[in-house]
Design a protein around this motif. Structure first.
Motif, PDB file in Angstrom:
ATOM      1  N   LEU A 186      49.475  73.339  85.177  1.00 23.34           N
ATOM      2  CA  LEU A 186      50.490  72.294  85.119  1.00 23.34           C
ATOM      3  C   LEU A 186      51.771  72.691  85.855  1.00 23.34           C
ATOM      4  N   GLY A 187      51.811  73.911  86.373  1.00 30.03           N
ATOM      5  CA  GLY A 187      52.991  74.381  87.075  1.00 30.03           C
ATOM      6  C   GLY A 187      54.103  74.850  86.163  1.00 30.03           C
ATOM      7  N   ARG A 188      53.813  75.031  84.891  1.00 37.40           N
ATOM      8  CA  ARG A 188      54.817  75.488  83.929  1.00 37.40           C
ATOM      9  C   ARG A 188      54.705  77.010  83.810  1.00 37.40           C
ATOM     10  N   THR A 189      55.156  77.682  84.846  1.00 33.71           N
ATOM     11  CA  THR A 189      54.872  79.105  85.009  1.00 33.71           C
ATOM     12  C   THR A 189      55.540  79.994  83.965  1.00 33.71           C
ATOM     13  N   GLU A 190      56.753  79.654  83.559  1.00 31.14           N
ATOM     14  CA  GLU A 190      57.434  80.482  82.567  1.00 31.14           C
ATOM     15  C   GLU A 190      56.714  80.425  81.228  1.00 31.14           C
ATOM     16  N   GLU A 191      56.317  79.223  80.815  1.00 37.06           N
ATOM     17  CA  GLU A 191      55.563  79.088  79.570  1.00 37.06           C
ATOM     18  C   GLU A 191      54.211  79.782  79.692  1.00 37.06           C
ATOM     19  N   ALA A 192      53.587  79.651  80.855  1.00 35.33           N
ATOM     20  CA  ALA A 192      52.291  80.301  81.066  1.00 35.33           C
ATOM     21  C   ALA A 192      52.424  81.810  80.927  1.00 35.33           C
ATOM     22  N   ALA A 193      53.488  82.372  81.492  1.00 36.37           N
ATOM     23  CA  ALA A 193      53.701  83.815  81.411  1.00 36.37           C
ATOM     24  C   ALA A 193      53.925  84.256  79.962  1.00 36.37           C
ATOM     25  N   PHE A 194      54.637  83.430  79.198  1.00 36.12           N
ATOM     26  CA  PHE A 194      54.873  83.740  77.788  1.00 36.12           C
ATOM     27  C   PHE A 194      53.558  83.861  77.028  1.00 36.12           C
ATOM     28  N   TRP A 195      52.681  82.883  77.189  1.00 34.73           N
ATOM     29  CA  TRP A 195      51.417  82.894  76.452  1.00 34.73           C
ATOM     30  C   TRP A 195      50.455  83.955  76.990  1.00 34.73           C
TER      31      TRP A 195
END
Length: 204
Positions: free
Chosen positions: A149-158
């Motif tokens: 989805l391009g939500r890279t910061e959230e992706a990195a968190f998880w």
């Protein structure tokens, strides 16, 4: 033998399962094992046939996530979603329920429904501060969808939560739950990587 070989030699494991099915085909665990080994070698059509036979014999839905994934494997994400929606999730064991959510999310991705794929993972077990045996896979699946989805910061968190949970859970085979937040804080507090050993205040 199938159980012993499934990770190291899936084809040979499958051959053992086939031999067992020829001798004891009416026993549920035999059909379950054959389904798992068929899935392991990518024979999704056979896996589906055996999974349905196992469910009919046993009356159980504990393999529903594998059914959903096998439907995906034969190119039927719509059917996969139907199968997943056809069970009462409140009656499933928690690990089965989590595996089903991940499989359903994958089926949504197959259909190009990325937002809905994320929604499939919005389950009560998605707690970033606690981890059980099934949590690393759940956290990782969420990270992958967020990345799409391009939500890279959230992706990195998880993704980080998945790594820490996997590392901490592997520290002691007796632990089936760890406090992810404590594991992260321990590593950061000492100026070390967050995968370093957490304090032993994990719950048994």
């Amino acid at each position: 033998m199938a159980a012993q070989l499934i990770d190291s030699d899936p084809q040979r494991a499958h051959e053992h399962a086939l031999a067992a099915s020829r001798r004891a085909g009416r026993i549920a665990v035999v059909r379950q094992t054959l389904a798992i080994t068929a899935y392991g070698i990518g024979d999704f059509a056979l896996a589906l046939r055996e999974l349905h036979t196992y469910r009919r014999i046993s009356g159980r839905n504990d393999m529903i996530a594998l059914i959903v994934d096998s439907e995906r494997g034969v190119g039927r994400p719509d059917r996969a979603l139907e199968e997943g929606r056809g069970v009462d999730r409140t009656e499933l064991d928690v690990d089965v329920r989590v595996a089903l959510a991940i499989a359903m999310s994958g089926a949504r991705l197959d259909r190009g429904e990325t937002e809905l794929a994320l929604g499939e993972l919005e389950i009560p077990e998605l707690d970033p501060d606690r981890a059980f045996d099934w949590s690393p896979a759940l956290f990782s699946a969420r990270a992958a969808v967020l990345e799409d989805l391009g939500r890279t910061e959230e992706a990195a968190f998880w993704a980080r939560r998945s790594e820490v949970a996997e590392s901490a859970l592997g520290l002691d085979g007796r632990l089936d739950e760890i406090i992810v937040e404590d594991a992260l804080a321990e590593g950061q507090g000492e100026g070390e990587d967050a995968e370093s050993e957490p304090e032993k205040d994990a719950e048994d």
